[in-house]
Design an enzyme around this catalytic site. Structure first.
Site, PDB file in Angstrom:
ATOM      1  N   CYS A 164       1.862 -10.877   7.979  1.00  0.00           N
ATOM      2  CA  CYS A 164       1.397 -11.912   8.888  1.00  0.00           C
ATOM      3  C   CYS A 164       1.681 -11.469  10.319  1.00  0.00           C
ATOM      4  CB  CYS A 164       2.150 -13.198   8.610  1.00  0.00           C
ATOM      5  SG  CYS A 164       2.142 -13.632   6.876  1.00  0.00           S
TER       6      CYS A 164
ATOM      7  N   ARG B 107      -3.638  -8.624  11.305  1.00  0.00           N
ATOM      8  CA  ARG B 107      -2.507  -8.650  10.373  1.00  0.00           C
ATOM      9  C   ARG B 107      -2.707  -9.679   9.260  1.00  0.00           C
ATOM     10  NH1 ARG B 107       2.265  -6.019  12.153  1.00  0.00           N
ATOM     11  NH2 ARG B 107       3.269  -7.124  10.461  1.00  0.00           N
TER      12      ARG B 107
ATOM     13  N   TRP C 173      -1.336 -13.772   6.251  1.00  0.00           N
ATOM     14  CA  TRP C 173      -1.901 -13.024   5.133  1.00  0.00           C
ATOM     15  C   TRP C 173      -1.082 -13.486   3.942  1.00  0.00           C
ATOM     16  CZ3 TRP C 173      -0.309  -9.569   1.374  1.00  0.00           C
ATOM     17  CH2 TRP C 173      -1.304  -8.847   0.723  1.00  0.00           C
TER      18      TRP C 173
ATOM     19  N   ASN D 208       7.350 -13.637   8.712  1.00  0.00           N
ATOM     20  CA  ASN D 208       6.542 -12.568   8.137  1.00  0.00           C
ATOM     21  C   ASN D 208       7.425 -11.832   7.153  1.00  0.00           C
ATOM     22  OD1 ASN D 208       4.766 -10.406   7.654  1.00  0.00           O
ATOM     23  ND2 ASN D 208       5.658  -9.235   9.334  1.00  0.00           N
ATOM     24  N   GLY D 209       6.933 -11.650   5.922  1.00  0.00           N
ATOM     25  CA  GLY D 209       7.729 -10.958   4.907  1.00  0.00           C
ATOM     26  C   GLY D 209       7.674 -11.716   3.599  1.00  0.00           C
TER      27      GLY D 209
ATOM     28  N   GLU E 218     -11.533   9.820   1.704  1.00  0.00           N
ATOM     29  CA  GLU E 218     -11.495   8.907   2.849  1.00  0.00           C
ATOM     30  C   GLU E 218     -12.862   8.235   3.048  1.00  0.00           C
ATOM     31  OE1 GLU E 218      -9.322   7.462   4.468  1.00  0.00           O
ATOM     32  OE2 GLU E 218     -10.255   6.839   6.330  1.00  0.00           O
TER      33      GLU E 218
ATOM     34  N   LYS F  42     -13.429   4.189   2.950  1.00  0.00           N
ATOM     35  CA  LYS F  42     -14.079   3.419   4.020  1.00  0.00           C
ATOM     36  C   LYS F  42     -15.177   2.539   3.441  1.00  0.00           C
ATOM     37  CE  LYS F  42     -11.735   3.590   6.496  1.00  0.00           C
ATOM     38  NZ  LYS F  42     -10.500   4.290   6.594  1.00  0.00           N
TER      39      LYS F  42
ATOM     40  N   GLU G 219     -13.572  -0.414   1.191  1.00  0.00           N
ATOM     41  CA  GLU G 219     -12.757  -1.453   1.830  1.00  0.00           C
ATOM     42  C   GLU G 219     -13.558  -2.411   2.706  1.00  0.00           C
ATOM     43  OE1 GLU G 219      -9.451   0.094   4.148  1.00  0.00           O
ATOM     44  OE2 GLU G 219     -10.693   1.588   5.109  1.00  0.00           O
TER      45      GLU G 219
ATOM     46  N   HIS H 286     -15.928  16.684 -15.570  1.00  0.00           N
ATOM     47  CA  HIS H 286     -14.888  16.251 -16.506  1.00  0.00           C
ATOM     48  C   HIS H 286     -14.877  14.732 -16.676  1.00  0.00           C
ATOM     49  CE1 HIS H 286     -13.529  20.345 -16.666  1.00  0.00           C
ATOM     50  NE2 HIS H 286     -13.425  20.377 -15.346  1.00  0.00           N
TER      51      HIS H 286
ATOM     52  N   LYS I  80      -3.969  -4.861   8.188  1.00  0.00           N
ATOM     53  CA  LYS I  80      -3.802  -3.541   8.796  1.00  0.00           C
ATOM     54  C   LYS I  80      -2.421  -2.952   8.528  1.00  0.00           C
ATOM     55  CE  LYS I  80      -5.172  -0.665  12.370  1.00  0.00           C
ATOM     56  NZ  LYS I  80      -6.008   0.093  11.438  1.00  0.00           N
TER      57      LYS I  80
HETATM   58  C1  G6P Z   1      -3.122  -0.472   5.159  1.00  0.00           C
HETATM   59  C2  G6P Z   1      -4.260  -0.263   6.133  1.00  0.00           C
HETATM   60  C3  G6P Z   1      -4.801   1.157   5.994  1.00  0.00           C
HETATM   61  C4  G6P Z   1      -3.682   2.183   6.177  1.00  0.00           C
HETATM   62  C5  G6P Z   1      -2.525   1.912   5.213  1.00  0.00           C
HETATM   63  C6  G6P Z   1      -1.303   2.765   5.567  1.00  0.00           C
HETATM   64  O1  G6P Z   1      -3.602  -0.456   3.861  1.00  0.00           O
HETATM   65  O2  G6P Z   1      -5.291  -1.208   5.911  1.00  0.00           O
HETATM   66  O3  G6P Z   1      -5.790   1.377   6.976  1.00  0.00           O
HETATM   67  O4  G6P Z   1      -4.184   3.454   5.963  1.00  0.00           O
HETATM   68  O5  G6P Z   1      -2.113   0.539   5.316  1.00  0.00           O
HETATM   69  O6  G6P Z   1      -0.817   2.348   6.820  1.00  0.00           O
HETATM   70  P1  G6P Z   1      -0.029   3.236   7.837  1.00  0.00           P
HETATM   71  O7  G6P Z   1       0.209   2.314   9.009  1.00  0.00           O
HETATM   72  O8  G6P Z   1       1.252   3.625   7.175  1.00  0.00           O
HETATM   73  O9  G6P Z   1      -0.868   4.395   8.189  1.00  0.00           O
END
Ligand code: G6P
Length: 592
Positions: free
Chosen positions: A2, A29, A75, A101-102, A465, A469, A472, A488, A588
């Site tokens: 959060c 967040r 969140w 938050n937590g 990656e 993208k 997500e 495989h 994030k």
């Molecule tokens: C979350 C974010 C991702 C990020 C991951 C790791 O899942 O949505 O975009 O890659 O955390 O976060 P960090 O801050 O450790 O790169």
């Protein structure tokens, strides 16, 4: 994950518009619900389920009276996203307000004890116990600060808490354990927040309280007390991110702004070359390297492994942070454990870092200055992407790659590779210029239920990656595969309805990847290739070809070939009517 904010103004002006502005900056967040509490001879609370803008339309946060207050964007972890579960939470007598938050592991126990003592709860969150415990201890004669300290002694789990009470109406108190929290001061007042982008507009001198310390904000300043209530001398860090960097600045979304800023992210991170060289000298000899990360940062780490092994010949593992416990048992004094993290706050990465500190040399590659991992690692390399607000990481990914390329290039004394990195910003700008073409072709992919991304060698993490993208933000199921693994298993899933995206830059792996491309083509897949401009073989075998500068060699390609894949995901998301900056269920920064 959060977002939390608290603010106390120097002058007696209403704080709600500032709190609203700050909490809006933290929407990345979490966006399940939002709320603000202010003090105006009584505690005012407005909160509801929904994203910040729609809740504000209903509740008009900015009209709230009061010269200090706290705010929260949620969140949901414990308790569904509902109006009742939105923060701030009050104790049953409505004299203490908190945001949290937590996650609290022992909240059920604590809640039952409080219920037995006659306390009534209105939410199903873990957080509400905090307000009631603080009140309980204040009723027993403790002041707000001591009541917060006594409360935290009861809590198990992670938390950043900001609180105030109408019984001590001149201060805000805050503390943390395994969750991020910063305190900041500026011309107008004093702030506390889970993240610096929240307060950049108002305050850029930032202090990061350590676990167990309590920050006390009044309209006269900031005091930080240790576990025993003794004042400690604090030092602030000036954050050189400007408020403009955290604004959309005319772009439709943060994501497209951040994709466009990638050449700068690389350029600015290249300025760290001297510092990285010094870090390498200080680290000295290492026999083995292990890279640890989550999400997109994990994909940057795989590229790091390939670079370190191929250029420096140092054995290098790469491990997902939440899965690091077995590998951790093999870390020793000859191991360098490298942590890659955008936020520097990811819980699993931090826990693995704590383990690594016991046995090994540790290096954190982090984008957010002053974040937890910057303090916790022995050595730090700072990527220079600026604040990233879009939940889907883009510019921080290429900045991480730049740092790891510099690290691998310098440790292996490969000057040619290091020099080549300076061409990357121009290649990225060229790739971004293809956005109208990619926007147009994205329409062909909205229908897809599944998509496969294939790459070999350095292009394998790019495939991972690219797929991440897509899934997500568009919610299309996507898988990244090492091109050689295709036969495989996944080949069984390929038919004329499945788009296959092939990353095929010129280089050593090209012929084998071309064979894989032909294999999927033969099974009717819709092939989109990303490769060197003018390649006739690719043209012949692909339905769509995104052409990149032919000078981009295989080894450099990860820094550039990801750009069209980010753009593709962005435009497919828009076609499908979703918000690329706020993917469902995601946040994030994952601090739990
Ligand atoms: C979350 C974010 C991702 C990020 C991951 C790791 O899942 O949505 O975009 O890659 O955390 O976060 P960090 O801050 O450790 O790169």
């Amino acid at each position: 994950m959060c977002g939390i904010v608290g603010c106390i103004l120097k002058e007696k002006n209403d704080v709600a518009p500032i709190l609203f502005d700050c909490i809006s900056k933290l929407e990345y967040r979490g966006y399940d619900s939002v709320g603000i509490a202010t003090y105006d001879n009584k505690i005012n609370v407005r909160k509801a389920k929904g994203d910040i803008e729609s809740v504000n339309e209903k509740l008009r946060f900015k009209n709230m009276k009061g010269i200090f207050g706290i705010a929260h964007t949620r969140w949901a972890s414990t308790g569904k996203p509902t109006d009742e579960n939105a923060h701030p939470h009050l104790d049953a007598t409505k004299s203490v307000a908190i945001v949290h938050n937590g996650t609290l592991e022992n909240y059920t126990e604590l809640k039952n004890e409080l219920i037995n003592e006659g306390c009534k709860f209105t939410s199903t969150t873990d957080s509400e116990v905090i307000a009631n415990l603080i009140k309980k201890y204040m009723s027993n004669g403790l002041n707000l600060e001591d009541a917060l300290r006594k409360t935290t002694e009861q809590l198990k789990g992670s938390y950043a808490i900001v609180a105030f009470s109408k019984d001590e109406p001149d201060k805000i108190v805050a503390t943390r354990q395994d969750s991020p929290l910063i305190v900041a001061y500026g011309k107008t007042g004093y702030f506390v927040a889970s993240d610096t982008p929240a307060v950049l507009e108002y305050a850029r001198d930032v202090i990061r309280p350590r676990e167990g310390e309590i920050a006390i904000l009044s309209n006269e300043g900031i005091d930080i007390h240790d576990k025993n209530g003794k004042s400690i001398k604090w030092k602030s860090t000036y954050i050189d991110w400007t408020p403009e960097m955290a604004r959309k600045e005319g772009f439709d979304h943060y994501m497209i702004k951040e994709i466009t800023e990638q050449s700068d992210a690389v350029k600015n991170t290249l300025t760290q070359k001297g510092k990285i060289q010094k870090v390498i000298e200080k680290i000295g000899k290492v026999k083995r390297i292990c890279l640890v990360a989550c999400g997109t940062s994990y994909h940057a780490s795989i590229t790091g492994k390939y670079l370190i092994e191929s250029l420096a010949g140092i054995a290098c593992d790469v491990v997902i942070a939440s899965e690091a416990k077995y590998t951790a048992k093999t870390w020793d004094e000859d191991t360098l454990v490298i942590f890659i993290s955008q936020s520097g706050e990811t819980y699993d990465s931090r826990m693995a870092l704590k383990e690594a500190r016991k046995t090994s040399k540790t290096l954190a590659i982090v984008n957010v200055a002053g974040s937890a991992m910057c303090e916790e690692a022995e050595f730090v390399i700072q990527t220079q992407a600026g604040p990233e607000i879009g939940v889907a990481a883009t510019k921080t990914y290429v900045a991480q790659l730049t740092a790891i390329y510099l690290f691998a290039g310098l440790i292996s004394k490969n000057n040619a590779l290091v020099d080549e990195l300076y061409n990357v910003p121009a290649y990225i700008d060229e790739a971004v210029k293809q956005k109208d073409y990619i926007k147009e072709l994205s329409k062909r992919y909205d229908f897809a239920d599944d998509a496969f991304y294939l790459g070999r060698g350095f292009s394998y993490p790019v495939a991972l990656e690219g797929a991440l993208k897509l899934k997500e933000i568009t919610y299309i199921h996507a898988e990244g595969y090492a091109a050689g693994e295709l036969k495989h298993g996944p080949l069984a899933l390929i038919d004329e309805k499945v788009p296959v995206i092939v990353i095929i830059p010129p280089g050593e792996d090209y012929p084998k990847t071309m064979t894989n491309l032909e294999e999927v083509k033969a099974r009717g897949a819709i092939v989109l290739s990303v490769g060197a401009k003018g390649d006739e073989n690719i043209t012949k075998n692909s339905n769509v070809f995104i052409e990149m500068n032919p000078k981009i060699r295989e080894i450099i390609a990860p820094l550039v070939y990801i750009v069209p894949l980010q753009l593709l995901s962005y435009y497919v998301t828009l076609d499908k009517g979703f918000d690329p900056d706020r993917p469902r269920n995601l946040a994030k920064v994952i601090t739990v």
